[in-house]
Write a protein that holds these residues in place. Structure first.
Motif, PDB file in Angstrom:
ATOM      1  N   GLY B 116       0.769  -1.243   0.000  1.00  0.00           N
ATOM      2  CA  GLY B 116       0.000   0.000   0.000  1.00  0.00           C
ATOM      3  C   GLY B 116       0.794   1.284   0.000  1.00  0.00           C
ATOM      4  N   GLY B 117       2.090   1.237  -0.216  1.00  0.00           N
ATOM      5  CA  GLY B 117       2.869   2.478  -0.257  1.00  0.00           C
ATOM      6  C   GLY B 117       3.015   3.096   1.107  1.00  0.00           C
ATOM      7  N   ALA B 231      -2.285   1.697  -4.209  1.00  0.00           N
ATOM      8  CA  ALA B 231      -1.141   2.469  -4.711  1.00  0.00           C
ATOM      9  C   ALA B 231      -0.842   2.042  -6.144  1.00  0.00           C
ATOM     10  N   LEU B 232      -0.067   2.857  -6.824  1.00  0.00           N
ATOM     11  CA  LEU B 232       0.315   2.505  -8.197  1.00  0.00           C
ATOM     12  C   LEU B 232       1.797   2.819  -8.373  1.00  0.00           C
ATOM     13  N   PHE B 233       2.622   1.780  -8.272  1.00  0.00           N
ATOM     14  CA  PHE B 233       4.065   1.950  -8.465  1.00  0.00           C
ATOM     15  C   PHE B 233       4.481   1.236  -9.741  1.00  0.00           C
ATOM     16  N   LEU B 234       5.418   1.864 -10.439  1.00  0.00           N
ATOM     17  CA  LEU B 234       5.934   1.272 -11.671  1.00  0.00           C
ATOM     18  C   LEU B 234       7.313   0.676 -11.462  1.00  0.00           C
ATOM     19  N   ILE B 257       8.874   4.915  -8.131  1.00  0.00           N
ATOM     20  CA  ILE B 257       8.356   5.729  -9.232  1.00  0.00           C
ATOM     21  C   ILE B 257       6.890   5.333  -9.400  1.00  0.00           C
ATOM     22  N   GLY B 258       6.010   6.270  -9.135  1.00  0.00           N
ATOM     23  CA  GLY B 258       4.576   5.985  -9.211  1.00  0.00           C
ATOM     24  C   GLY B 258       3.836   6.848  -8.216  1.00  0.00           C
ATOM     25  N   ASP B 259       2.644   6.422  -7.871  1.00  0.00           N
ATOM     26  CA  ASP B 259       1.798   7.189  -6.956  1.00  0.00           C
ATOM     27  C   ASP B 259       1.377   6.284  -5.806  1.00  0.00           C
ATOM     28  N   GLY B 260       1.784   6.666  -4.595  1.00  0.00           N
ATOM     29  CA  GLY B 260       1.419   5.813  -3.469  1.00  0.00           C
ATOM     30  C   GLY B 260       1.158   6.576  -2.205  1.00  0.00           C
ATOM     31  N   LYS B 261       1.062   7.870  -2.288  1.00  0.00           N
ATOM     32  CA  LYS B 261       0.750   8.732  -1.144  1.00  0.00           C
ATOM     33  C   LYS B 261       1.397   8.264   0.142  1.00  0.00           C
TER      34      LYS B 261
END
Lengths: 162, 261
Positions: B116-117, B231-234, B257-261
């Motif tokens: 979940g970042g 979350a969205l990690f690359l 690298i991505g979006d995980g707040k």
């Protein structure tokens, strides 16, 4: 938050009381209950303690409760010792036709939790109310079934005697 | 002479002494000295404030990384359970099952995968489940990355029983008879790419086995599913972390690298 549900059961208060006084029955008729265990030496009666949990939303909530009022065939009340603050009461009253009106009262909350606590109580009230209603319906079904079995057993005994 | 007398009078008016040319010079310099002293005081005050700030920050970080088991506050946990319940029920809509597999008492090592970042729903959900199931009275600690504890929410987490991840802190918690939750995958696993969301990845970290053996406590595996979908990690960004040397300076093995707040 205080919840209150009631139902009429076609059985005398003695039969309902006997069913409610037995702790092993709670897992069978209480909806949402995931744990109801005797804690300590005393199994039933005033001062008996139980560890109980009920699933509400994402968590199993409950704690250690103690029977604080024991008026046979009329009132049984409990209060929390550990865990979420709660008070509950079984209130049995005999109707004129011999049936029993059963009332289940349940009050709960977390002291000191402020506005989030108040919101949580409001949000949890509908699912908890549903649990109480289903519990009463299942209690009615179980007790009336027990009564039918008891009546049938008595009829058999009378036939055998005759 | 007249100039000297004038200077002497001026020096007296300034509160100094007259002592001929030397005295006049001293009196003139005295004004600069006063300014210099005042300036020095300002600089010292500035240095002092900066020093206090830096010292306070360092002390705060030092303190946040120290495992004081007494920071866990059962009353605070109890009072904040409704808020946690609201978050996990309404926002994350999570559920924890089979808590009965955790021993009723005594020290236990709970080993979990992490998802979940930076905003990890699994920790929030499991902590709520543990405290509602066993009660806030049972000692329960969680190991977390240094940066998590040094962040603004670190203070709240410490009251929930979170301590900085290290073998010493873990040993201390288990010796105290507490339940301990560890995430061997840690920052590496929590920032894994979205296509690995259903994968448990401890990054070959096996220290928890040694910890359990040394302490003689049972291991209970805890598996969370679905957390990584928040979350969205690359990419982990492991190479970037090594290139920037944050793996050594901040114990941070990833720059996701991505979006995980």
């Amino acid at each position: 938050m205080r919840l209150n549900e009631s139902i009429v059961i076609s059985a005398p208060p003695t039969l309902v009381w006997d069913y409610l006084a037995e702790p092993s029955n709670y897992l069978h008729f209480m909806s949402g209950i995931t744990r109801w265990e005797v804690a300590g030496e005393q199994r039933t009666g005033l001062g008996a303690r139980y560890r109980m949990l009920i699933r509400v939303g994402s968590a199993e909530v409950g704690g250690l409760i103690e029977i604080v009022e024991w008026d046979e065939r009329r009132d049984m009340a409990w209060s929390s010792v550990l865990g979420v603050d709660q008070r509950g009461r079984w209130r049995l009253r005999e109707l004129d036709d011999g049936r029993t009106r059963v009332e289940l009262r349940f009050a709960y909350g977390v002291a000191g939790s402020g506005i989030p606590g108040w919101i949580a109580e409001l949000v949890s009230a509908p699912p908890l109310g549903g649990h109480l209603r289903r519990s009463l319906r299942q209690l009615k079904r179980q007790v009336e079934h027990e009564r039918m079995r008891a009546d049938a057993a008595q009829r058999r005994a009378e036939r055998n005697l005759a | 002479m007249a100039d000297q007398e004038g200077l002497a009078e001026q020096a007296k008016r300034n509160g100094g002494e007259s002592g001929g040319e030397d005295g006049a010079l001293r009196d003139r310099l005295a004004a600069f000295d006063g300014i210099a002293r005042a300036g020095g005081s300002v600089v010292r005050a500035g240095q002092s404030a900066a020093g206090e700030f830096a010292g306070g920050l360092a002390a705060r970080i030092r303190r946040s990384l120290t495992a004081d088991l007494d920071d866990r506050d059962p009353d605070y946990i109890r009072e904040s359970l409704p808020l946690t319940w609201l978050l996990t029920t309404l926002w994350f809509r999570g559920e924890v099952r089979n808590m009965g597999n955790v021993p009723e008492q005594g020290p236990v090592l709970l080993v979990a995968n992490h998802s979940g970042g930076n905003m990890t729903p699994d920790t929030l959900l499991f902590t709520l489940a543990f405290y509602t199931y066993f009660g806030v009275e049972r000692a329960f600690y969680q190991l977390a990355h240094n940066l998590v504890l040094a962040s603004p929410v670190g203070q709240i987490l410490r009251r929930y029983g979170t301590v900085a991840a290290s073998p010493e802190h873990a040993q201390r918690a288990l010796d105290a008879g507490a339940a301990l939750l560890v995430y061997p995958g840690g920052d590496w696993e929590v920032h894994r790419p979205i296509w690995e969301r259903h994968k448990v990845d401890f990054a070959n970290r096996q220290g928890f086995v040694r910890l359990a053996l040394d302490a003689g406590v049972p291991i209970v595996p805890v598996v969370s599913i679905g957390g990584q979908e928040t979350a969205l990690f690359l990419s982990h960004g492991g190479r970037l972390a090594r290139a920037l040397r944050v793996d050594r300076t901040l114990r941070l093995n990833v720059i996701p690298i991505g979006d995980g707040k």
